[in-house]
Design an enzyme around this catalytic site. Sequence first.
Site, mmCIF file in Angstrom:
data_model
loop_
_atom_site.group_PDB
_atom_site.id
_atom_site.type_symbol
_atom_site.label_atom_id
_atom_site.label_comp_id
_atom_site.label_asym_id
_atom_site.label_seq_id
_atom_site.Cartn_x
_atom_site.Cartn_y
_atom_site.Cartn_z
ATOM 1 N N SER A 193 0.863 -1.193 0.000
ATOM 2 C CA SER A 193 0.000 0.000 0.000
ATOM 3 C C SER A 193 0.897 1.240 0.000
ATOM 4 O O SER A 193 2.106 1.148 0.293
ATOM 5 C CB SER A 193 -0.843 -0.026 1.281
ATOM 6 O OG SER A 193 -1.448 1.227 1.525
ATOM 7 N N TYR A 200 -3.995 -0.675 9.928
ATOM 8 C CA TYR A 200 -3.741 -0.883 8.498
ATOM 9 C C TYR A 200 -2.316 -0.456 8.147
ATOM 10 O O TYR A 200 -1.583 -1.174 7.458
ATOM 11 C CB TYR A 200 -4.774 -0.095 7.690
ATOM 12 C CG TYR A 200 -4.729 -0.359 6.204
ATOM 13 C CD1 TYR A 200 -5.329 -1.488 5.653
ATOM 14 C CD2 TYR A 200 -4.089 0.528 5.339
ATOM 15 C CE1 TYR A 200 -5.302 -1.724 4.284
ATOM 16 C CE2 TYR A 200 -4.058 0.298 3.968
ATOM 17 C CZ TYR A 200 -4.663 -0.833 3.450
ATOM 18 O OH TYR A 200 -4.631 -1.061 2.091
HETATM 19 P P1 NAP Z 1 -11.910 -5.034 -1.563
HETATM 20 O O1 NAP Z 1 -12.681 -5.007 -2.835
HETATM 21 O O2 NAP Z 1 -12.627 -4.838 -0.282
HETATM 22 O O3 NAP Z 1 -11.118 -6.413 -1.558
HETATM 23 C C1 NAP Z 1 -10.750 -7.087 -0.393
HETATM 24 C C2 NAP Z 1 -10.892 -8.565 -0.665
HETATM 25 O O4 NAP Z 1 -10.515 -9.277 0.515
HETATM 26 C C3 NAP Z 1 -12.342 -8.919 -0.977
HETATM 27 O O5 NAP Z 1 -12.386 -9.845 -2.033
HETATM 28 C C4 NAP Z 1 -12.810 -9.538 0.321
HETATM 29 O O6 NAP Z 1 -13.825 -10.482 0.146
HETATM 30 C C5 NAP Z 1 -11.538 -10.201 0.837
HETATM 31 N N1 NAP Z 1 -11.656 -10.431 2.263
HETATM 32 C C6 NAP Z 1 -11.962 -9.525 3.213
HETATM 33 N N2 NAP Z 1 -12.037 -10.123 4.423
HETATM 34 C C7 NAP Z 1 -11.789 -11.437 4.204
HETATM 35 C C8 NAP Z 1 -11.731 -12.566 5.052
HETATM 36 N N3 NAP Z 1 -11.964 -12.476 6.356
HETATM 37 N N4 NAP Z 1 -11.448 -13.759 4.506
HETATM 38 C C9 NAP Z 1 -11.237 -13.887 3.175
HETATM 39 N N5 NAP Z 1 -11.272 -12.853 2.319
HETATM 40 C C10 NAP Z 1 -11.546 -11.644 2.831
HETATM 41 O O7 NAP Z 1 -10.783 -3.936 -1.588
HETATM 42 P P2 NAP Z 1 -9.441 -3.823 -2.460
HETATM 43 O O8 NAP Z 1 -9.121 -2.403 -2.472
HETATM 44 O O9 NAP Z 1 -9.554 -4.547 -3.729
HETATM 45 O O10 NAP Z 1 -8.369 -4.532 -1.510
HETATM 46 C C11 NAP Z 1 -7.517 -5.581 -1.946
HETATM 47 C C12 NAP Z 1 -6.143 -5.409 -1.344
HETATM 48 O O11 NAP Z 1 -5.563 -4.209 -1.861
HETATM 49 C C13 NAP Z 1 -6.142 -5.245 0.175
HETATM 50 O O12 NAP Z 1 -5.036 -5.927 0.728
HETATM 51 C C14 NAP Z 1 -5.993 -3.746 0.348
HETATM 52 O O13 NAP Z 1 -5.430 -3.439 1.576
HETATM 53 C C15 NAP Z 1 -5.071 -3.446 -0.799
HETATM 54 N N6 NAP Z 1 -4.991 -2.041 -1.206
HETATM 55 C C16 NAP Z 1 -6.076 -1.372 -1.688
HETATM 56 C C17 NAP Z 1 -5.932 -0.046 -2.084
HETATM 57 C C18 NAP Z 1 -7.063 0.754 -2.649
HETATM 58 O O14 NAP Z 1 -6.880 1.961 -2.877
HETATM 59 N N7 NAP Z 1 -8.218 0.201 -2.902
HETATM 60 C C19 NAP Z 1 -4.698 0.582 -1.985
HETATM 61 C C20 NAP Z 1 -3.618 -0.137 -1.491
HETATM 62 C C21 NAP Z 1 -3.769 -1.448 -1.106
HETATM 63 P P3 NAP Z 1 -15.381 -10.011 0.252
HETATM 64 O O15 NAP Z 1 -15.531 -8.905 -0.752
HETATM 65 O O16 NAP Z 1 -16.144 -11.240 -0.100
HETATM 66 O O17 NAP Z 1 -15.567 -9.542 1.667
#
Ligand code: NAP
Length: 250
Positions: free
Chosen positions: A142, A155
Amino acid sequence: MRMFSLEGKTAIVTGARTGIGRGIAEGLAEAGCDIVGAGHAPMPETEAYITGLGRKFRFYDIDLVKQDGIQALVDTTIREFGKVDILVNNAGIIRRNDFLDFPEKDWDDVISMNLKSLFVLSQAVARNMRDNGGGKIINIASMLSFQGGIRVVSYTASKSGVAGMTKLMANELAKYNIQVNAIAPGYIDTNNTAALVSDPKRSAEILGRIPAGRWGKPQDMKGAAVFLASSASDYVNGHILAVDGGWLAR
Ligand code: NAP
């Protein structure tokens, strides 16, 4: 382009139902990879896209806030697909609160999901990769692997930890031909950032600092993921690749 091909490879992608994980799973499949999507809810849209490409997809039901099902996930993948070539540690959660009010449970849940499950799953997968002559591990870091952030203490701690673990694993696993790298997404429009996108002030502040002039999309991660999953990156190890529209350069 053959060095980017993932034909005949199998990847475990955690959190492939939505957002960045879905984008990466679909990108790896476009490069020829079969996918095990690990998460706590079915992922019919991801599955339909990947099987539509002629690749195999298997949903594996697991709650990654806990670690007790992780070895079974790896064992099932090996039984059904023969081996694990690529692991994408993507699933992650975020909790927001002022530092002075931050609940201990929101510390524990985020650290357990984003850091401890990444450790336990990577260890189990790396043992299989060692026995099979190598592999690729991609962690999702991140901007808060580099910066402090605000109102997201667990986080920031977790993603700073992911950056350190990426380097440690790269150091220890290189001798088994396992490369460990991370992608550090910038501000990407997903469920994770919905609270920021819907706050007009924060949203405008963030957008104003992105040289690319737009929020990122999950699809923006595909190229970096295919590169880090393929033999094109065989001499890249322990690197944290920002895919951020230039945010860190500002
Ligand atoms: P997201 O759509 O909320 O994706 C998170 C994923 O993790 C979802 O598929 C979710 O499944 C799964 N998840 C959550 N809790 C879980 C659990 N207890 N067991 C198994 N799976 C679980 O958000 P995203 O932004 O794509 O995030 C993906 C990664 O990118 C994360 O590590 C986040 O920290 C990182 N990230 C995101 C950003 C950003 O700007 N969006 C920036 C930097 C890093 P469900 O949807 O079914 O709950």
